[in-house]
Design a protein around this motif. Structure first.
Motif, PDB file in Angstrom:
ATOM      1  N   GLY A 101       1.766   6.342   0.185  1.00 42.09           N
ATOM      2  CA  GLY A 101       0.480   5.681   0.068  1.00 42.09           C
ATOM      3  C   GLY A 101      -0.540   6.515  -0.692  1.00 42.09           C
ATOM      4  N   CYS A 102      -1.791   6.231  -0.427  1.00 38.82           N
ATOM      5  CA  CYS A 102      -2.894   6.905  -1.104  1.00 38.82           C
ATOM      6  C   CYS A 102      -3.572   7.846  -0.111  1.00 38.82           C
ATOM      7  N   PRO A 167      -1.464   0.690  -0.741  1.00 34.05           N
ATOM      8  CA  PRO A 167      -1.021   1.924  -0.077  1.00 34.05           C
ATOM      9  C   PRO A 167      -0.589   1.678   1.362  1.00 34.05           C
TER      10      PRO A 167
END
Lengths: 195, 195
Positions: A101-102, A167
């Motif tokens: 993800g982010c 994300p």
DNA sequence: TCGATATCTAAACGCTCGGTTGGCTATTGC
DNA sequence: GCAATAGCCAACCGAGCGTTTAGATATCGA
């Protein structure tokens, strides 16, 4: 004078970044960071003050590199919001790291654990990206690239949703392709929406 | 024989649910649970075995109630996928609790902290909802309610994205209206996509 | 080569966590 | 009213956390 450091500061931060990225700030222990960097806690505290200081350096570097990536796209002939987003998506999907993800979104989800300045950093990062998207939408609408009757506010809602959703998709789905499919679908939806 | 319990089991679980919902499993301490329920740890352990046992009861109740909500919509004249989603969205947006997002999504983001059976419960819950959406999409496509050339897989990607994105929007945004706007935009996008 | 200094390692600190226990209190049947 | 039972509360436990420190070690200038 004195003994030389046995580690490289930037390389240490880079390795720490990947641990934070994978596990999040709270779930990453000093033990994890020692193992990943090969640097004893003393060294980490000497170079980065404390756990939050190390994380701050990782997070600011992360945000800066993402921003640089986006600016790189806009300045190398990928004009148009969709073009930028599309290329960004491709870059995302090829990067193995982004299966986690982010880091910014992950960190916003545990903002209660972070100091005030880190929360502001995250807020500023998000506002910066959203503001850039909004400005692009408005100018492209005015230029006639996008539908004349496009509701900017409405459109921003979807942009924001996609931005935090992708994300999350990658982190919640056991299937590594979920984010790629979501991104592809989102691009299709945006194309029919915007044009 | 013996002393009577001074608390109601179900009411205790209900109060605990809201703490878990707001802070997540890991970030919720026994101290928090004692304060929110008014029940000493001894009572909590006596009634729910341990922290995970209490959480299991909260989570299963939560998932069941969401499922019941959806089924309630489908059985009271809101035919069509968009109708159900729209009504679900309205219900969501009116509930103050959902400013903390979705407990299931929040929990999937910290699945490393959860036992195997809870991870499976969450996986089954998601698969159940996604499966129901897919089945509805297919039957409505066949019935001609949706575009004949609709790519189901592609569409499921967006559905999944929205499903995990909306709760994330509500948890990451300081603005309480972000999720409402995101939901509205998502519905608009889906309408143009599906029809 | 030797003292000064910066860095390393490993042990310890104080704290909070989830979980347990033992003494006190309320309720029951007789 | 009294012993038996079940529940309550507070103190306690071991473990792990982030952080600090003391002693050993390596590198420097002279």
């Amino acid at each position: 004078m004195g003994r030389k450091k046995s580690y490289d500061r930037d390389e240490t931060a880079e390795r720490a970044l990947h641990v934070f990225w994978e596990k999040g700030f709270e779930q990453t222990s000093l033990k994890d960071l020692e193992a990943a960097t090969g640097v004893n806690r003393y060294g980490l505290y000497d170079s980065f003050t404390d756990k939050q200081g190390l994380f701050r350096e990782c997070l600011t570097g992360y945000c800066a590199s993402v921003m640089a990536m986006i600016e790189g796209f806009t300045s190398t002939g990928f004009s148009g919001l969709l073009g930028v987003i599309e290329r960004f998506a491709e870059a995302d999907f090829e990067e193995v790291h982004l299966h986690h993800g982010c880091l910014a979104i992950t960190s916003m989800l545990e903002k209660e654990c972070l100091s005030e300045d880190l929360q502001q950093l995250l807020g500023g990062y998000m506002d910066g990206i959203l503001g850039a998207i909004r400005a692009t939408l408005e100018s492209e609408k005015k230029a006639g690239v996008l539908r004349k009757d496009l509701d900017i506010e409405d459109c921003m809602g979807l942009m924001h949703l996609i931005m935090v959703g992708l994300p999350t998709l990658s982190r919640t789905s056991p299937d590594a392709d979920a984010m790629r499919r979501g991104g592809k679908s989102a691009l299709n939806a945006m194309r029919t929406w915007l044009a």
